[in-house]
Design an enzyme around this catalytic site. Structure first.
Site, PDB file in Angstrom:
ATOM      1  N   LYS A 208       0.840  -1.191   0.000  1.00  0.00           N
ATOM      2  CA  LYS A 208       0.000   0.000   0.000  1.00  0.00           C
ATOM      3  C   LYS A 208       0.881   1.250   0.000  1.00  0.00           C
ATOM      4  O   LYS A 208       0.693   2.153  -0.789  1.00  0.00           O
ATOM      5  CB  LYS A 208      -0.921  -0.026   1.226  1.00  0.00           C
ATOM      6  N   GLU A 214      10.378  -4.857   4.514  1.00  0.00           N
ATOM      7  CA  GLU A 214      10.395  -6.273   4.124  1.00  0.00           C
ATOM      8  C   GLU A 214      10.091  -6.421   2.636  1.00  0.00           C
ATOM      9  O   GLU A 214      10.790  -7.138   1.902  1.00  0.00           O
ATOM     10  CB  GLU A 214       9.332  -7.064   4.921  1.00  0.00           C
ATOM     11  N   GLY A 280      -4.833  -1.696   4.785  1.00  0.00           N
ATOM     12  CA  GLY A 280      -4.109  -2.866   4.279  1.00  0.00           C
ATOM     13  C   GLY A 280      -4.843  -4.161   4.569  1.00  0.00           C
ATOM     14  O   GLY A 280      -4.987  -5.025   3.709  1.00  0.00           O
ATOM     15  N   ARG A 281      -5.355  -4.291   5.796  1.00  0.00           N
ATOM     16  CA  ARG A 281      -6.009  -5.559   6.178  1.00  0.00           C
ATOM     17  C   ARG A 281      -7.419  -5.679   5.610  1.00  0.00           C
ATOM     18  O   ARG A 281      -8.089  -6.689   5.832  1.00  0.00           O
ATOM     19  CB  ARG A 281      -6.012  -5.682   7.703  1.00  0.00           C
ATOM     20  N   GLU A 366      -5.133  -6.208  14.591  1.00  0.00           N
ATOM     21  CA  GLU A 366      -4.557  -4.915  14.202  1.00  0.00           C
ATOM     22  C   GLU A 366      -5.656  -3.843  14.248  1.00  0.00           C
ATOM     23  O   GLU A 366      -5.387  -2.668  14.459  1.00  0.00           O
ATOM     24  CB  GLU A 366      -3.926  -4.999  12.799  1.00  0.00           C
ATOM     25  N   HIS A 397      -7.047 -32.762  17.488  1.00  0.00           N
ATOM     26  CA  HIS A 397      -5.986 -33.627  17.997  1.00  0.00           C
ATOM     27  C   HIS A 397      -4.822 -32.816  18.547  1.00  0.00           C
ATOM     28  O   HIS A 397      -3.724 -33.344  18.710  1.00  0.00           O
ATOM     29  CB  HIS A 397      -5.513 -34.559  16.877  1.00  0.00           C
ATOM     30  N   LYS A 521       9.216  -0.983  14.146  1.00  0.00           N
ATOM     31  CA  LYS A 521       9.808  -0.731  12.823  1.00  0.00           C
ATOM     32  C   LYS A 521      10.930   0.297  12.941  1.00  0.00           C
ATOM     33  O   LYS A 521      12.001   0.137  12.366  1.00  0.00           O
ATOM     34  CB  LYS A 521       8.762  -0.127  11.874  1.00  0.00           C
TER      35      LYS A 521
HETATM   36  O1  F6P Z   1       3.062  -2.606   9.692  1.00  0.00           O
HETATM   37  C1  F6P Z   1       1.736  -2.946   9.568  1.00  0.00           C
HETATM   38  C2  F6P Z   1       1.263  -2.671   8.189  1.00  0.00           C
HETATM   39  O2  F6P Z   1       1.193  -1.311   7.966  1.00  0.00           O
HETATM   40  C3  F6P Z   1      -0.079  -3.331   7.920  1.00  0.00           C
HETATM   41  O3  F6P Z   1      -1.140  -2.583   8.351  1.00  0.00           O
HETATM   42  C4  F6P Z   1      -0.017  -3.501   6.443  1.00  0.00           C
HETATM   43  O4  F6P Z   1      -0.984  -4.402   5.978  1.00  0.00           O
HETATM   44  C5  F6P Z   1       1.401  -3.995   6.286  1.00  0.00           C
HETATM   45  O5  F6P Z   1       2.134  -3.230   7.223  1.00  0.00           O
HETATM   46  C6  F6P Z   1       2.004  -3.836   4.922  1.00  0.00           C
HETATM   47  O6  F6P Z   1       1.978  -2.510   4.505  1.00  0.00           O
HETATM   48  P1  F6P Z   1       2.163  -2.125   2.995  1.00  0.00           P
HETATM   49  O7  F6P Z   1       1.062  -2.734   2.215  1.00  0.00           O
HETATM   50  O8  F6P Z   1       2.131  -0.621   2.969  1.00  0.00           O
HETATM   51  O9  F6P Z   1       3.493  -2.647   2.545  1.00  0.00           O
END
Ligand code: F6P
Length: 557
Positions: A208, A214, A280-281, A366, A397, A521
Site C-alpha cells: 500500500k 520487508e 491494508g487488512r 490490528e 488432535h 519498525k
Molecule cells: O506494519 C503494519 C502494516 O502497515 C499493515 O497494516 C499492512 O498491511 C502492512 O504493514 C504492509 O503494509 P504495505 O502494504 O504498505 O506494505
C-alpha cells in the site's frame, strides 16, 4: 469530532452486568425449555447459514446487547463508514473497503471523487491484464508464457491474497501457480524462487505504502534473482536497457503510491492503484487481490466481490435483531466484557480455509488491539481479544482439550461447507460426511458436555470420573455454506470485517489505524547498524539489546 460514548456508562451496560451476575449457563436446560431456541437464534445471510443458538445468551441478553449497540450508535457509525466520512480519525481518512465491491451502477462520491468510477476503472485494467497473463498473450522477455506468479507483500498485502488463493485452489487455472514471499528472513525469498525459471516467472510487488522494508528488500532480491537468471540463460546482456525491458515484462506493482512504484523501476503502465481509504487488512478485494484474480479469472473475482457486497448490504440494511454481523460482534462484546473471555477461536472445517485464522488475526487484532479511543482518551473496558485457530479436524488432535476441559472460556466459531470440492468415498463411507460428523459433534460436545452420572453409567472407574466429565456450556457459533465458492469466501471475509467494526464502535476505538506497529519498525532501523557491527551504534542500546547483539556477532559465521 463525535465523542465516543463510554459503553460502561450506558443503561444497557448496567443491565448486562446484572444479567451476567444472575447468569447460570445451562445449555442443556435452555434447549429443553426453549423449543424455539434454535429457530430464534438461526439466521441466513447471503449463502451463510448461521446458528447462534449454542451461545451463552437468552433473549434478555441479546436484547440488552442490541440496546447497547443503540446507545453507542453503531448504526450511525456504520452509516458514516458506508458514506465515506473520515471515521479513521487518527489518519483523517475515509474507510471505504465496502466501496471496492460496489456494483458498477452504484453511486458514491467521497471528497469530491466518484469512487465507484475509480474502483471500476482499476478493476477493468486488472481484468484485462489478468486475461492476458492467463491466456498466454502476456509473455516474459524471452517470449515464454508466465507459469508462476510470485506475490511479494506483507501484512494485508500478503495474508488476504494467500488465504483467498488457498481457499479457492479448486478454481485455479491449471497452467499458473502462485507463490507468496512475505518475510524478510532471506530463507523465504530463497525457498519461493530457487526452483523457478525466471523466464516464466512474474512478480507482483504489493505494498500500500511502497515503503515497507520487508517488501522492498524482497522485491530488490527478486529483481536481482530475475536479472541474474536471465543473464545466465543469455536472455539479457546486462545492459541497463535490456534489464529495464526484462523488469517491465516480469514485474508489476500494486500500491497507493504510484510515484514510488516508478522510482523502483516498475513501469507505471504495469501498476494497479488503490486508495488511502482502503486499510491494508481490508484490501484483498482491491488490486491487492491481483494474484487471486489471475488464479481464478475475472468471472470468479466478480463473484468474490459480489459475495462481499451481499454481506455489506445485509449489514447496512437488515433489522438489528436479525443482522448477523451486528449480533456476532455483540456476542463477542458479551464474552470479552462480561464473561471475561480473552481469546476467540475460529475453526474452519474446510482444509482450503487453512490460512483463514491467520488472516483474521491481522483483521481483528490490528484493528481492535487498542488502549485509546478515537478521541485520544483511554478505553473504558477491555478491548481486542486474541483470535486464533486451525482447521478442524487437526485442531481436535491438538488444542481442543483446553477448549473442552480447560479453565478458560473460549468462544469458538465453527465454519464448514455442505459440498466439498473433491467428494470421495472410503469404502461405503462418504469422507466429507465423516468430516462433517466431527463438525457437528464438537459443537454438541462443547455445548452439552457429559455429566458425572453419564460418565459413571459407562462403567468408568470412580477415581477417573472427574477427569472424564465435560462441563459443557462452552459457547460456539456454527456457520455453514453450500460450498466454498468465490462468493462464499467474500461473504466470510465481509462478515468478519463487520463483526470487527461493531466491536470497535462499542469500544469507541479507531479500528482503522495501526500505530502500534510503528515503534518496532523504527527501532529496527536504529538497531540495524549495530547488528552490522557498528560499535558506536551498539553502545547506545539498552543492556539486554547490547548483550543479545553481542552474542549474535560472536556466533555468526
Ligand atoms: O506494519 C503494519 C502494516 O502497515 C499493515 O497494516 C499492512 O498491511 C502492512 O504493514 C504492509 O503494509 P504495505 O502494504 O504498505 O506494505
Amino acid at each position: 469530532m463525535i465523542t465516543p460514548v463510554d459503553p460502561t456508562t450506558t443503561q444497557a451496560w448496567a443491565t448486562l452486568t446484572s444479567l451476567r451476575d444472575q447468569l447460570q449457563p445451562d445449555l442443556r436446560a435452555w434447549f429443553d425449555e426453549q423449543p424455539n431456541r434454535v429457530a430464534e437464534f438461526t439466521f441466513d445471510i447471503a449463502d451463510l447459514h448461521v446458528d447462534l443458538s449454542k451461545n451463552l445468551v437468552g433473549t434478555d441478553v441479546m436484547e440488552a446487547l442490541l440496546r447497547l449497540a443503540d446507545e453507542v450508535d453503531v448504526a450511525g457509525r456504520r452509516e458514516a463508514m458506508f458514506s465515506g466520512e473520515h471515521i479513521n480519525v487518527t489518519e483523517d481518512r475515509a474507510v471505504l473497503h465496502t466501496a471496492l465491491r460496489l456494483p458498477r451502477d452504484a453511486e458514491l462520491e467521497v471528497d469530491g471523487q466518484d469512487v465507484v468510477a475509480d474502483v471500476h476503472e482499476v478493476l477493468d485494467r486488472m481484468y484485462a491484464f489478468a486475461e492476458k497473463v492467463r491466456s498466454g498473450e502476456w509473455v516474459g522477455v524471452t517470449g515464454k508464457r508466465i507459469e508462476t506468479v510470485v506475490n511479494i507483500g506483507i501484512g494485508g498485502s500478503d495474508l488476504g491474497p494467500v488465504m483467498v488463493y488457498e481457499a479457492l485452489l479448486p478454481y485455479k487455472l491449471d497452467s499458473i501457480k502462485c507463490r507468496f514471499i512475505s518475510n524478510i528472513d532471506p530463507s523465504d525469498c530463497w525457498e519461493k524462487t530457487h526452483d523457478l525459471d525466471p523466464e516464466t516467472t512474474m512478480f507482483i510487488v504489493a505494498s500500500k505504502t511502497f515503503t515497507t522494508l520487508e517488501t522492498l528488500t524482497n522485491a530488490r532480491m527478486a529483481r536481482e534473482w530475475l536479472l541474474a537468471g536471465l543473464a545466465d540463460a543469455g536472455a539479457v546482456d546486462g545492459s541497463a536497457e535490456e534489464d529495464r525491458d526484462a523488469v517491465a515484462k516480469h514485474f508489476v506493482a500494486v500500491s497507493t503510491a504510484l510515484d514510488k512504484v516508478a522510482d523502483f523501476g516498475i513501469d507505471p503502465d504495469n501498476a494497479f492503484g488503490f486508495w488511502d481509504w482502503v486499510g491494508g487488512r481490508y484490501s484483498v478485494d482491491s488490486a491487492v487481490g491481483l494474484p487471486v484474480l489471475i488464479s481464478i479469472g475475472p468471472d470468479g473475482f466478480r463473484d468474490f466481490l459480489a459475495g462481499f457486497h451481499a454481506v455489506d448490504t445485509h449489514f447496512r440494511t437488515e433489522d438489528p435483531d436479525s443482522n448477523v454481523p451486528l449480533l456476532m460482534g455483540l456476542l463477542n462484546i458479551w464474552y470479552v466484557n462480561f464473561l471475561g473471555a480473552e481469546s476467540h477461536a475460529v475453526l474452519p472445517y474446510a482444509q482450503y480455509l487453512h490460512r483463514f485464522a491467520a488472516y483474521l488475526q491481522q483483521l481483528t487484532m490490528e484493528s481492535n488491539g487498542k488502549s485509546v479511543r478515537w478521541d485520544g482518551t483511554p478505553v473504558t473496558c477491555d478491548t481486542g481479544e486474541i483470535f486464533w485457530g486451525e482447521p478442524g479436524t487437526n485442531g481436535q488432535h491438538a488444542f481442543y482439550q483446553l477448549i473442552h476441559q480447560g479453565t478458560r472460556l473460549i468462544p469458538a466459531d465453527f465454519i464448514t461447507v455442505a459440498n466439498p470440492a473433491h467428494p470421495v468415498q472410503d469404502g461405503d463411507a462418504d469422507v466429507h460426511a465423516l468430516f462433517l460428523a466431527n463438525f457437528f459433534a464438537q459443537t454438541a460436545a462443547l455445548a452439552f458436555g457429559k455429566t458425572e452420572d453419564e460418565v459413571r453409567a459407562e462403567g468408568t472407574a470412580e477415581q477417573v470420573v472427574p477427569a472424564r466429565v465435560f462441563k459443557g456450556n462452552r459457547p460456539t457459533t456454527s456457520i455453514m455454506a453450500p460450498a466454498l465458492t468465490p462468493s462464499v469466501v467474500g461473504q466470510l471475509i465481509a462478515l468478519y470485517e463487520h463483526i470487527t467494526f461493531v466491536q470497535g464502535v462499542v469500544w469507541g476505538i479507531d479500528s482503522f489505524d495501526q500505530w502500534g506497529v510503528e515503534l518496532g519498525k523504527k527501532l529496527a532501523m536504529e538497531i540495524a547498524p549495530a547488528v552490522s557491527g557498528d560499535t558506536e551504534a551498539l553502545v547506545t542500546q539498552d543492556g539486554s539489546t547490547q548483550s543479545l547483539v553481542g552474542w549474535y556477532l560472536k556466533n555468526r559465521n
